[in-house]
Design a protein around this motif. Sequence first.
Motif, PDB file in Angstrom:
ATOM      1  N   UNK A 170      83.591  17.044 -67.628  1.00  0.00           N
ATOM      2  CA  UNK A 170      83.848  16.380 -68.823  1.00  0.00           C
ATOM      3  C   UNK A 170      84.337  14.821 -68.665  1.00  0.00           C
ATOM      4  N   UNK A 171      84.831  14.518 -67.547  1.00  0.00           N
ATOM      5  CA  UNK A 171      85.080  12.994 -67.420  1.00  0.00           C
ATOM      6  C   UNK A 171      83.548  12.276 -66.926  1.00  0.00           C
ATOM      7  N   UNK A 172      82.780  12.981 -66.208  1.00  0.00           N
ATOM      8  CA  UNK A 172      81.423  12.492 -65.864  1.00  0.00           C
ATOM      9  C   UNK A 172      80.741  12.124 -67.112  1.00  0.00           C
ATOM     10  N   UNK A 200      80.589  27.616 -67.299  1.00  0.00           N
ATOM     11  CA  UNK A 200      80.352  27.395 -68.634  1.00  0.00           C
ATOM     12  C   UNK A 200      81.455  28.118 -69.737  1.00  0.00           C
ATOM     13  N   UNK A 201      81.748  29.311 -69.007  1.00  0.00           N
ATOM     14  CA  UNK A 201      82.883  29.898 -69.931  1.00  0.00           C
ATOM     15  C   UNK A 201      84.100  29.139 -69.923  1.00  0.00           C
ATOM     16  N   UNK A 206      87.014  25.342 -73.770  1.00  0.00           N
ATOM     17  CA  UNK A 206      87.521  23.766 -73.959  1.00  0.00           C
ATOM     18  C   UNK A 206      86.672  23.168 -75.093  1.00  0.00           C
ATOM     19  N   UNK A 207      85.640  23.102 -75.047  1.00  0.00           N
ATOM     20  CA  UNK A 207      84.886  21.886 -75.645  1.00  0.00           C
ATOM     21  C   UNK A 207      83.219  22.615 -75.700  1.00  0.00           C
ATOM     22  N   UNK A 208      82.785  23.260 -76.854  1.00  0.00           N
ATOM     23  CA  UNK A 208      81.497  23.812 -76.831  1.00  0.00           C
ATOM     24  C   UNK A 208      80.338  22.739 -76.518  1.00  0.00           C
ATOM     25  N   UNK A 213      76.380  20.575 -72.614  1.00  0.00           N
ATOM     26  CA  UNK A 213      75.664  19.639 -71.768  1.00  0.00           C
ATOM     27  C   UNK A 213      75.621  20.080 -70.295  1.00  0.00           C
ATOM     28  N   UNK A 214      76.608  20.736 -70.143  1.00  0.00           N
ATOM     29  CA  UNK A 214      76.574  21.218 -68.687  1.00  0.00           C
ATOM     30  C   UNK A 214      75.472  22.089 -68.293  1.00  0.00           C
ATOM     31  N   UNK A 215      75.177  23.167 -69.409  1.00  0.00           N
ATOM     32  CA  UNK A 215      73.907  23.961 -69.349  1.00  0.00           C
ATOM     33  C   UNK A 215      72.518  23.404 -69.399  1.00  0.00           C
ATOM     34  N   UNK A 216      72.564  22.350 -69.874  1.00  0.00           N
ATOM     35  CA  UNK A 216      71.336  21.611 -70.124  1.00  0.00           C
ATOM     36  C   UNK A 216      70.954  20.438 -68.923  1.00  0.00           C
TER      37      UNK A 216
END
Length: 480
Positions: A170-172, A200-201, A206-208, A213-216
Amino acid sequence: MVRLSTATLPHLPADVARPSYDRGAVRAGVVHLGIGAFHRAHQALVFDRALAASDRRWGITGASLRSPATRDAMAPQDNLYTLVERDGAGDRRRVIGAVLDTLVAPEDPAALVARLADAATHIVTLTVTEKGYRLDAAGNLLTGEADVAADIAHPHAPRTAPGFLVAALARRRAAGLAPFTAISCDNLPSNGHRLRNAVLAMAEAQDAGLARWIAAEGAFPETMVDRIVPATTDADIHAFAAATGVEDRALVTGEPFLQWVIEDRFCGPRPDFAAFGAQLTDAVAPWEEAKLRLLNGAHSALAYLAGLAGVEFVHQAIALPEYRRLVDRLWDESAATLSPPPGLDLPIYRAALLARFANPALHHRTRQIAMDGSQKLPQRLIAPLAATIAAGREAPALALAVAGWMRWQAGRDDAGAAHVVDDPRAAETSRRWHGAPDAAARVAALLPLVAPDAAALAPAVTAALRAIEDRGAKGATAML
């Protein structure tokens, strides 16, 4: 006696290899979660080789998610430690300089998040054991666990491995940085997939947008790691000190063999892994399955069935004819369930495993392998047992190994000596074992904890458990 450190490296004998690079010029491009003996004897050696080859990006920040013990051993030594490789022909000793710092997450969670979020961090590796991913048997995040719930409610002060990864990602994202590549190095099937699921879960809770973004953009390659790393003993430390005149409280030991197979899936820079002893591949699963069912499956079988007979070390067990037959029979049964990848010759692999098991210099304790059995059995023993029974074949060795795990839950070996059942579900397995009146009831109580289709496996395991209860583990093994 002097303690190992940068200043005392010159005190070591000439036959102890030491860092050939300037540690002051190394950048911390790796963060490792779970800096125990296995990481220091395995992945850290690979990164140390990269540093020695002048790629200075791959220094390691180690982090413990629980105990300060490793930090307390390494910090006074400038985070240097010795890797002793043993095969009976003499020790080979190498001081590893790849670890630049060691953090203890509960003491300062913000420091670990900051290091993970640093622009120089390109790779995060993990050895947090199966339970560290905080997933249930179906791969769902255990949101009811107190630490997981706390990470969801307070994402800036994480407690769990997925929580730390999500906080840093999230910070990155907020800083416009790319994600790091997160590499699970734990012995569990589809470890990259499981790590991705956990992250991802946690992010979704926390933030959809962060989860998308992580998934992509992120990468969670599958891996397979293999090296026998016995627990370091005081005798190991004293022997090194006597031989070198230098005390190393963070010393680790291991066999000469090392294997690290990594799916070639990264979202940022990486070292030339293939040049430093690792293997990149498009498909890790066949390598992983063979290792889990042959090496790890046989290890677990010996841990319980030889451990119940009072055999302390793996090399002692494999020297006994009944346990050698057990391993051969188990390998016959498990090998029939495999689809070996190109390049893996199963007869050659089995012969190499036997030589590794018989290494008398390792002192690999059966009780060390017996840890966390409820987490390890599904992939090591239950999966090949279920596949064999589904194919209409018998699997007496696999069934006996599973029954050995059940008998281990009693907390006493066949001679009545007490042992600790070191397992996250130990209280439950003990209650179920001691609350059942006979072998059939014990199987009915325990098997569902590790097997999704317990009913199909119950007859074979019940017969095996009756044999152990009638003849003892060694006697039941001799019947194979």
